[in-house]
Design an enzyme around this catalytic site. Structure first.
Site, PDB file in Angstrom:
ATOM      1  N   ASN A 139      36.241  48.336  36.026  1.00 42.32           N
ATOM      2  CA  ASN A 139      36.210  49.796  35.873  1.00 42.32           C
ATOM      3  C   ASN A 139      36.916  50.341  34.640  1.00 42.32           C
ATOM      4  OD1 ASN A 139      34.739  50.050  38.290  1.00 42.32           O
ATOM      5  ND2 ASN A 139      36.640  49.714  39.444  1.00 42.32           N
ATOM      6  N   ASN A 180      38.883  39.420  42.027  1.00 46.00           N
ATOM      7  CA  ASN A 180      38.730  40.872  41.973  1.00 46.00           C
ATOM      8  C   ASN A 180      37.382  41.250  42.599  1.00 46.00           C
ATOM      9  OD1 ASN A 180      39.134  43.620  41.129  1.00 46.00           O
ATOM     10  ND2 ASN A 180      40.420  42.829  39.465  1.00 46.00           N
ATOM     11  N   SER A 184      39.201  43.768  36.240  1.00 48.14           N
ATOM     12  CA  SER A 184      38.670  44.986  36.840  1.00 48.14           C
ATOM     13  C   SER A 184      37.398  45.401  36.109  1.00 48.14           C
ATOM     14  CB  SER A 184      39.692  46.120  36.749  1.00 48.14           C
ATOM     15  OG  SER A 184      39.054  47.340  37.039  1.00 48.14           O
ATOM     16  N   PHE A 226      41.925  52.497  37.210  1.00 45.26           N
ATOM     17  CA  PHE A 226      43.386  52.437  37.003  1.00 45.26           C
ATOM     18  C   PHE A 226      44.029  53.830  36.934  1.00 45.26           C
ATOM     19  CE2 PHE A 226      42.807  48.184  34.605  1.00 45.26           C
ATOM     20  CZ  PHE A 226      43.035  47.453  35.755  1.00 45.26           C
TER      21      PHE A 226
HETATM   22  C1  LIG Z   1      39.773  51.177  45.857  1.00 53.49           C
HETATM   23  C2  LIG Z   1      40.152  49.848  45.265  1.00 53.49           C
HETATM   24  C3  LIG Z   1      41.018  49.805  44.181  1.00 53.49           C
HETATM   25  C4  LIG Z   1      41.386  48.577  43.622  1.00 53.49           C
HETATM   26  N1  LIG Z   1      42.256  48.551  42.566  1.00 53.49           N
HETATM   27  C5  LIG Z   1      42.629  47.351  42.036  1.00 53.49           C
HETATM   28  C6  LIG Z   1      43.564  47.285  40.964  1.00 53.49           C
HETATM   29  O1  LIG Z   1      44.097  48.285  40.515  1.00 53.49           O
HETATM   30  N2  LIG Z   1      43.837  46.061  40.425  1.00 53.49           N
HETATM   31  C7  LIG Z   1      43.271  44.907  40.915  1.00 53.49           C
HETATM   32  O2  LIG Z   1      43.551  43.817  40.428  1.00 53.49           O
HETATM   33  N3  LIG Z   1      42.408  44.941  41.951  1.00 53.49           N
HETATM   34  C8  LIG Z   1      42.075  46.120  42.518  1.00 53.49           C
HETATM   35  N4  LIG Z   1      41.203  46.150  43.573  1.00 53.49           N
HETATM   36  C9  LIG Z   1      40.621  44.877  44.049  1.00 53.49           C
HETATM   37  C10 LIG Z   1      41.386  44.294  45.247  1.00 53.49           C
HETATM   38  O3  LIG Z   1      42.736  44.021  44.928  1.00 53.49           O
HETATM   39  C11 LIG Z   1      40.703  42.998  45.745  1.00 53.49           C
HETATM   40  O4  LIG Z   1      40.794  42.027  44.720  1.00 53.49           O
HETATM   41  C12 LIG Z   1      39.241  43.209  46.079  1.00 53.49           C
HETATM   42  O5  LIG Z   1      39.039  44.453  46.705  1.00 53.49           O
HETATM   43  C13 LIG Z   1      38.709  42.109  47.011  1.00 53.49           C
HETATM   44  O6  LIG Z   1      39.439  42.069  48.227  1.00 53.49           O
HETATM   45  P1  LIG Z   1      38.934  42.790  49.588  1.00 53.49           P
HETATM   46  O7  LIG Z   1      37.528  42.325  49.838  1.00 53.49           O
HETATM   47  O8  LIG Z   1      39.928  42.348  50.625  1.00 53.49           O
HETATM   48  O9  LIG Z   1      39.000  44.256  49.335  1.00 53.49           O
HETATM   49  C14 LIG Z   1      40.854  47.369  44.163  1.00 53.49           C
HETATM   50  C15 LIG Z   1      39.980  47.428  45.258  1.00 53.49           C
HETATM   51  C16 LIG Z   1      39.645  48.640  45.820  1.00 53.49           C
HETATM   52  C17 LIG Z   1      38.705  48.655  47.011  1.00 53.49           C
END
Ligand SMILES: Cc1cc2nc3c(=O)[nH]c(=O)nc-3n(C[C@H](O)[C@H](O)[C@H](O)COP(=O)(O)O)c2cc1C
Length: 379
Positions: free
Chosen positions: A188, A260, A186, A121
């Site tokens: 992290n 997530n 999250s 975050f």
């Molecule tokens: C670099 C990065 C940062 C992310 N930051 C957030 C975040 O701040 N809040 C959140 O809910 N999900 C966050 N995500 C998760 C994405 O919104 C998504 O739920 C997850 O990557 C799965 O989708 P995808 O396979 O299309 O990437 C993040 C993902 C990545 C790769």
């Protein structure tokens, strides 16, 4: 475009550190966003066909949205619409500004089309984002699609004060956005995922909904309550997901964002992917697809199709999006697919969905939602 991106652009980008590429891309998209001509050019190249969806009282021009985490500074708001997205979720934002975890904190597993991240975050804080959003409104460049905000917890805030932290962010941002996503999933932020526990989540939602349903101050301008969704982890058991669903009625949860990133890792044959999977953080992209679809399907069945679901995890093409929709998602989102497939991916997915609907003889996307779940019910 996808061929051009995959074979000519991506190989060059992927020689550089992932976060450096991200920051440069966001700076470029910010420049595009501030210039109407650039935005129009982008729109004419990447704009998606219409595939409207009505949900939570909002009108989405198409069901494919930008997932949280890409635009934590609201730097490129108009560009997401010009890139063909039907909605965008900004953030995650926290009440206190914070730098996030030390770099490096984003890693690509190219062979598996995956990413591991432990950003933590990094964001300028809710008040700064509210100012940013007010500037976009004042500039007349607010996008023509719903915009939501992903809310996280500040690292400095102890878990037992989490409800106030989320509620403070919501209070300053409420008037600027169309919907909100409470992110308790999250991996992290230390212990954040404990907030998926029913009692803890109940407290957070109660605090947010108290502000959401309070009579608006006259200066506030609008205010009917904003849709508040909850974003869940793919690593939760079905029982834990069911407990969250029990809060839907009492706390007026408008929908669930599933899912997530995961803390689990697939078996990797490729040595580079093995190295990436050894990094701490959340995994996204292709290896997440199956589990996130399973979660969508479970939530849809368990809620008898009555609670809207936004499906996210491993969507790279129209077939992946269709899988989520027929499992029960009313809308979908992507992050990693955009990194691997480039900006043309949004239009390609929406066009592919239109074709699939025509082939199935469907007149609205709503008819496709959950159609692979065989629910015996009237929708
Ligand atoms: C670099 C990065 C940062 C992310 N930051 C957030 C975040 O701040 N809040 C959140 O809910 N999900 C966050 N995500 C998760 C994405 O919104 C998504 O739920 C997850 O990557 C799965 O989708 P995808 O396979 O299309 O990437 C993040 C993902 C990545 C790769």
């Amino acid at each position: 475009m996808s061929w051009f991106y995959r074979h000519l652009v991506r190989p060059v980008l992927f020689t550089q550190d992932a976060e450096t590429v991200h920051n440069r891309t966001m700076a470029g998209l910010n420049r595009v966003s501030r210039n109407e001509l650039f935005c129009d050019a982008m729109q004419s190249f990447f704009g998606s066909p219409n595939l409207p969806v009505e949900l939570f009282g909002l009108r989405f021009p198409n069901p494919v949205g930008l997932a949280a985490g890409m635009d934590k500074h609201a730097a490129a708001l108009p560009a997401w619409a010009a890139m063909g997205f039907g909605f965008s979720e900004l953030g995650g934002v926290t009440w206190h500004s914070q730098p996030g975890n030390p770099a490096p904190r984003i890693f690509r597993a190219l062979a598996d089309h995956a990413i591991v991240n432990r950003m933590g975050f990094n964001n300028p804080g809710a008040a700064a984002l509210a100012e940013r959003l007010a500037e976009w409104r004042a500039s007349g460049r607010w996008p023509d699609h719903p915009v939501g905000m992903n809310l996280g917890k500040s690292k400095v805030t102890p878990l037992d004060q989490a409800a106030d932290d989320y509620a403070n962010s919501f209070r300053v941002l409420r008037q600027h956005l169309d919907f909100f996503v409470v992110n308790v999933s999250s991996p992290n932020t230390p212990n954040l995922r404990q907030l998926q526990d029913k009692a803890a989540l109940d407290e957070i939602l109660a605090a947010i909904q108290e502000i959401n349903t309070a009579a608006p101050a006259p200066a506030d301008g609008h205010e009917t309550p904003k849709p508040v969704l909850v974003k869940v982890a793919p690593d939760l058991s079905f029982e834990a997901l069911d407990e969250i669903l029990e809060l839907a009625g009492p706390r007026r949860i408008a929908g669930i964002v599933a899912t997530n990133t995961t803390i689990t890792r697939p078996d990797a044959g490729d040595p580079d992917s093995q190295r990436v999977y050894a990094e701490t953080g959340g995994l996204s992209g292709r290896p997440l697809r199956g589990r996130s679809t399973e979660v969508v399907r479970h939530l849809y069945r368990q809620s008898q199709g009555k609670l809207p679901i936004i499906g996210v995890g491993g969507i790279f093409n129209a077939a992946d999006a269709w899988e989520k929709i027929t499992a029960g998602a009313s809308l979908v989102q992507l992050y990693t697919g955009l990194v691997y497939e480039g900006p043309g991916v949004v239009k390609a997915i929406v066009s592919g969905l239109v074709e699939k609907m025509e082939a199935a003889g469907l007149r609205s996307l709503r008819e496709a939602v959950g159609s692979a779940c065989n629910l015996k019910m009237s929708r």
